[in-house]
Design a protein around this motif. Structure first.
Motif, mmCIF file in Angstrom:
data_model
loop_
_atom_site.group_PDB
_atom_site.id
_atom_site.type_symbol
_atom_site.label_atom_id
_atom_site.label_comp_id
_atom_site.label_asym_id
_atom_site.label_seq_id
_atom_site.Cartn_x
_atom_site.Cartn_y
_atom_site.Cartn_z
ATOM 1 N N THR A 7 60.556 67.594 77.812
ATOM 2 C CA THR A 7 60.473 66.394 77.347
ATOM 3 C C THR A 7 61.156 65.512 76.472
ATOM 4 O OG1 THR A 7 58.296 67.279 77.870
ATOM 5 C CG2 THR A 7 58.192 65.006 76.628
ATOM 6 N N TYR A 8 61.135 64.659 77.130
ATOM 7 C CA TYR A 8 62.443 63.659 75.953
ATOM 8 C C TYR A 8 62.260 61.693 76.253
ATOM 9 C CZ TYR A 8 65.253 61.142 79.824
ATOM 10 O OH TYR A 8 65.119 60.753 80.912
ATOM 11 N N VAL A 9 61.915 61.376 75.588
ATOM 12 C CA VAL A 9 62.196 60.206 74.863
ATOM 13 C C VAL A 9 63.088 59.089 74.486
ATOM 14 C CG1 VAL A 9 59.415 59.445 74.070
ATOM 15 C CG2 VAL A 9 61.369 60.139 72.691
ATOM 16 N N SER A 10 63.572 58.062 75.450
ATOM 17 C CA SER A 10 63.769 57.232 75.333
ATOM 18 C C SER A 10 64.759 55.521 75.183
ATOM 19 C CB SER A 10 65.406 57.986 75.621
ATOM 20 O OG SER A 10 65.197 57.093 77.442
ATOM 21 N N HIS A 11 65.047 54.921 75.179
ATOM 22 C CA HIS A 11 65.300 53.796 74.670
ATOM 23 C C HIS A 11 65.597 53.519 75.638
ATOM 24 C CE1 HIS A 11 63.102 53.495 70.589
ATOM 25 N NE2 HIS A 11 64.693 54.879 70.156
ATOM 26 N N ALA A 12 64.741 51.945 76.779
ATOM 27 C CA ALA A 12 65.408 50.751 77.484
ATOM 28 C C ALA A 12 66.208 50.185 77.182
ATOM 29 C CB ALA A 12 64.078 50.876 78.476
ATOM 30 N N THR A 13 67.583 49.882 77.979
ATOM 31 C CA THR A 13 68.734 49.573 77.433
ATOM 32 C C THR A 13 68.395 47.444 77.799
ATOM 33 O OG1 THR A 13 70.446 51.202 78.115
ATOM 34 C CG2 THR A 13 71.017 48.741 77.855
ATOM 35 N N THR A 45 57.350 52.605 79.100
ATOM 36 C CA THR A 45 56.819 50.788 78.293
ATOM 37 C C THR A 45 58.064 49.999 78.617
ATOM 38 O OG1 THR A 45 57.636 51.416 76.145
ATOM 39 C CG2 THR A 45 55.674 52.122 77.198
ATOM 40 N N PRO A 46 57.942 49.023 78.319
ATOM 41 C CA PRO A 46 58.949 48.101 78.582
ATOM 42 C C PRO A 46 59.868 47.988 77.767
ATOM 43 C CG PRO A 46 57.164 46.413 77.632
ATOM 44 C CD PRO A 46 56.435 48.044 78.442
ATOM 45 N N SER A 47 59.854 49.614 76.702
ATOM 46 C CA SER A 47 60.904 49.637 75.724
ATOM 47 C C SER A 47 61.152 50.529 76.326
ATOM 48 C CB SER A 47 60.813 49.375 74.371
ATOM 49 O OG SER A 47 59.797 49.539 74.071
ATOM 50 N N ARG A 48 60.937 51.863 76.346
ATOM 51 C CA ARG A 48 61.233 53.123 76.119
ATOM 52 C C ARG A 48 61.134 53.757 77.454
ATOM 53 N NH1 ARG A 48 60.187 56.002 70.430
ATOM 54 N NH2 ARG A 48 62.716 56.583 70.625
ATOM 55 N N PHE A 49 61.244 55.049 77.439
ATOM 56 C CA PHE A 49 61.140 55.971 78.812
ATOM 57 C C PHE A 49 60.592 57.458 78.358
ATOM 58 C CE2 PHE A 49 65.089 53.615 80.849
ATOM 59 C CZ PHE A 49 64.261 53.156 82.036
ATOM 60 N N LEU A 110 52.060 56.227 71.338
ATOM 61 C CA LEU A 110 52.157 56.960 71.212
ATOM 62 C C LEU A 110 53.864 56.834 70.864
ATOM 63 C CD1 LEU A 110 50.488 59.970 73.337
ATOM 64 C CD2 LEU A 110 50.999 60.420 70.958
ATOM 65 N N VAL A 111 54.465 56.012 71.740
ATOM 66 C CA VAL A 111 56.150 55.931 71.716
ATOM 67 C C VAL A 111 56.157 54.592 71.086
ATOM 68 C CG1 VAL A 111 56.213 56.494 74.271
ATOM 69 C CG2 VAL A 111 56.198 54.140 72.963
ATOM 70 N N ALA A 112 55.168 54.719 69.594
ATOM 71 C CA ALA A 112 55.488 53.436 68.767
ATOM 72 C C ALA A 112 56.429 54.755 67.484
ATOM 73 C CB ALA A 112 54.841 52.611 68.020
ATOM 74 N N ASP A 113 55.877 55.986 67.835
ATOM 75 C CA ASP A 113 56.853 56.412 66.594
ATOM 76 C C ASP A 113 58.048 56.923 67.806
ATOM 77 O OD1 ASP A 113 57.113 58.489 65.627
ATOM 78 O OD2 ASP A 113 55.476 59.747 65.745
ATOM 79 N N GLN A 114 59.505 56.980 66.854
ATOM 80 C CA GLN A 114 60.648 57.418 66.909
ATOM 81 C C GLN A 114 60.649 58.550 67.501
ATOM 82 O OE1 GLN A 114 62.708 54.845 67.213
ATOM 83 N NE2 GLN A 114 64.566 56.286 67.564
ATOM 84 N N THR A 115 59.713 59.467 66.656
ATOM 85 C CA THR A 115 59.736 61.346 67.508
ATOM 86 C C THR A 115 58.046 61.548 68.037
ATOM 87 O OG1 THR A 115 59.782 61.961 65.829
ATOM 88 C CG2 THR A 115 61.626 61.892 66.722
#
Ligand SMILES: Cc1cc2nc3c(=O)[nH]c(=O)nc-3n(C[C@H](O)[C@H](O)[C@H](O)COP(=O)(O)O)c2cc1C
Length: 145
Positions: A7-13, A45-49, A110-115
């Motif tokens: 499982t990973y998170v990233s920031h949309a460019t 979300t608009p800013s994260r995957f 949840l994704v407001a948290d960096q990790t």
């Protein structure tokens, strides 16, 4: 063969284009993952995957290298990578569940948290997928983690 769930998170460019990007990514994943025996789910979300990937160690390593170089996102953080006995998304080369308004609010929080905690993310994504009505998906998995 031993399989893993990552499982990973990233920031949309480009947050303005992230919905379009997600639709392209989904199409690409559905096309490519079967040949690598990878399954999983994508949420955004608009800013994260957020992506859950299931497959062999080697196939996940190869995909991770490609993901790391993909300009559509940046600052990937792998939250967890664990051995699994069963896939959560075994029927899906890649699914992007439709989120309920409440589910979306939980995802955004949840994704407001960096990790963010990977267990809560996996559970939420699985829940949103199961709510979409697949009869086999209705029973909660014994090992959402
Ligand atoms: C958020 C995100 C998720 C992605 N998920 C997958 C995936 O599940 N499978 C895949 O093959 N490519 C995925 N991609 C695309 C890869 O980064 C890469 O562009 C693609 O695998 C290129 O494959 P190729 O080098 O074999 O043409 C994803 C890209 C992004 C930005």
């Amino acid at each position: 063969m031993q399989f893993e769930r990552l499982t990973y998170v990233s920031h949309a460019t480009d947050p303005a284009e992230s919905v379009m990007a997600a639709s392209d990514i989904l199409e690409q994943s559905v096309r490519k993952n079967p040949r690598n025996n990878i399954t999983g789910a994508l949420a955004f979300t608009p800013s994260r995957f957020v992506q859950v990937l299931e497959g062999s160690h080697g196939s996940l390593d190869v995909l991770l290298l490609k993901l790391a170089m993909d300009p559509r996102h940046h600052d990937m953080i792998v939250l967890a990578r664990i051995p699994i006995q069963h896939r959560l998304f075994s029927d899906w080369s890649m699914i992007a569940p439709v989120f309920t308004p409440q589910g979306r609010a939980r995802l955004v929080a949840l994704v407001a948290d960096q990790t963010p905690p990977f267990g809560a993310l996996n559970e939420l994504i699985y829940e949103m997928w199961a709510e979409q009505g697949s009869a086999t998906a209705r029973s909660p998995s014994p090992e959402v983690q």
